[in-house]
Write an enzyme that holds these catalytic residues in place. Structure first.
Site, short mmCIF file in Angstrom:
data_model
loop_
_atom_site.label_atom_id
_atom_site.label_comp_id
_atom_site.label_asym_id
_atom_site.label_seq_id
_atom_site.Cartn_x
_atom_site.Cartn_y
_atom_site.Cartn_z
N TYR A 60 -6.71 52.10 108.52
CA TYR A 60 -6.16 51.05 107.73
C TYR A 60 -6.84 48.91 108.70
O TYR A 60 -7.28 49.07 109.54
CB TYR A 60 -4.64 50.53 108.48
CG TYR A 60 -3.24 52.07 107.85
CD1 TYR A 60 -4.49 52.76 107.14
CD2 TYR A 60 -3.15 51.82 108.28
CE1 TYR A 60 -3.43 53.86 106.69
CE2 TYR A 60 -1.89 52.92 107.98
CZ TYR A 60 -1.74 53.49 107.04
OH TYR A 60 -1.18 54.38 106.53
N PHE A 207 4.66 55.25 101.61
CA PHE A 207 5.00 54.60 99.67
C PHE A 207 6.74 54.50 99.53
O PHE A 207 6.81 55.38 98.74
CB PHE A 207 3.53 55.09 99.17
CG PHE A 207 2.80 55.08 99.07
CD1 PHE A 207 1.46 53.43 99.88
CD2 PHE A 207 1.55 55.70 98.88
CE1 PHE A 207 0.85 53.65 99.32
CE2 PHE A 207 0.32 56.04 99.11
CZ PHE A 207 -0.63 54.69 99.45
N GLY A 210 7.56 52.48 96.77
CA GLY A 210 6.44 52.74 95.67
C GLY A 210 5.11 53.01 94.98
O GLY A 210 4.29 52.42 94.16
N PRO A 215 5.81 55.29 91.25
CA PRO A 215 6.52 54.54 91.11
C PRO A 215 7.91 54.44 91.10
O PRO A 215 7.87 56.02 90.81
CB PRO A 215 5.93 53.31 89.87
CG PRO A 215 5.11 54.71 89.12
CD PRO A 215 4.26 55.23 90.02
#
Length: 291
Positions: A60, A207, A210, A215
């Protein structure tokens, strides 16, 4: 705010609403780096608001701005109740996207690099992330997970997890060493979620709002959000936490306003009507028809 808690690995009490560190250093894997001062401020505020579970990874980062270093700068000396989870396995390709996989002989070095960058003697939770940014690929993970199990036996890791896995890969890992957490894309595999709940294993969707080309259902979320006077992000997080007592949420952001908005979801109470609307079913009907 009153945080809902979970016992990770049976010995670490963490708040079910945590924080994902991916967006501290960058908006996307191939995007520009963010100013480190912003990430440091977000981390300190998150802990002030009750977050004690931070999910990070050595990959990251963008350039000189790395999530692990931001965590160390912002939060050391670490609070006794702070749990930091990291993940190993993916290796960045030429464009910075973690599209390649580490072989078993590379995993020790990745774990040791996380220890150094975070300033820790032992990592609370280390996931073996399998595959790239797509779904589980079905390959054997035994050789790689066995390396992490050896590092756990040496005392460098407290608890082990698996990420981006299917049920067979999860079972393969569990046969080698105890699995404390599974981190898959949102709640795609309800069967694996149920198995984790039964075994007292954390299920930590990545996530959760989304991102990553997955999404959320804006129409369903918007309907419930309007009824509750909340944002769609808050409803999405509250819905995830309502899915199972084993489900943890780790929404990430590089913005203080979004951080406070996300954490307020902890106080959002969803009714049976809200949950049925989110799942596309009538109150009292059978299994959800969709998410």
């Amino acid at each position: 705010m009153r945080m809902k808690t979970f016992s990770l690995g049976g010995d670490l009490t963490i708040n079910r609403l945590g924080f994902g560190a991916m967006r501290l250093a960058m908006g996307t894997f191939d995007g520009p780096a963010r100013a480190p001062e912003g990430g440091i401020a977000v981390l300190r505020r998150a802990v002030e608001l009750g977050v004690n579970h931070i999910d990070t990874a050595g990959f990251y980062g963008r350039g000189a701005v790395r999530a692990n270093e931001l965590i160390r700068t912002a939060l050391t000396p670490y609070r006794d109740d702070l749990v930091i989870a990291t993940k190993v396995g993916p290796l960045p390709g030429p464009n910075g996207v973690p599209s390649e996989q580490a072989t078993p002989d590379k995993l020790r070095g990745l774990v040791e690099a996380d220890l150094r960058s975070l300033g820790l003697d032992r990592l609370d939770l280390v996931y073996l992330w399998v595959g790239g940014m797509t779904g589980p690929g079905g390959e054997s993970i035994a050789d790689r997970f066995a390396v992490l199990a050896e590092l756990r036996a040496e005392g460098l890791i407290r608890h082990l997890g698996v990420s981006n896995v299917d049920a067979a890969q999860f079972a393969e890992a569990w046969a080698i060493a105890p699995v404390a957490a599974v981190q898959n894309r949102h709640t795609d595999d309800m069967g694996l979620l149920a198995e984790c709940e039964e075994a007292g294993i954390a299920y930590v969707p990545y996530f959760p709002l989304g991102g990553g080309g997955s999404p959320l259902d804006a129409e369903r979320l918007g309907k419930v959000a309007a009824r509750l006077g909340a944002t769609t992000a808050q409803v999405a997080i509250a819905s995830l936490l309502a899915t199972s007592p084993s489900a943890l949420a780790i929404p990430g952001t590089g913005c203080l306003d979004h951080l406070e908005e996300n954490l307020t979801a902890n106080d959002l109470s969803l009714s049976d009507e809200d949950l049925s609307d989110l799942r596309g079913q009538r109150v009292g009907s059978g299994s959800p028809s969709g998410g």
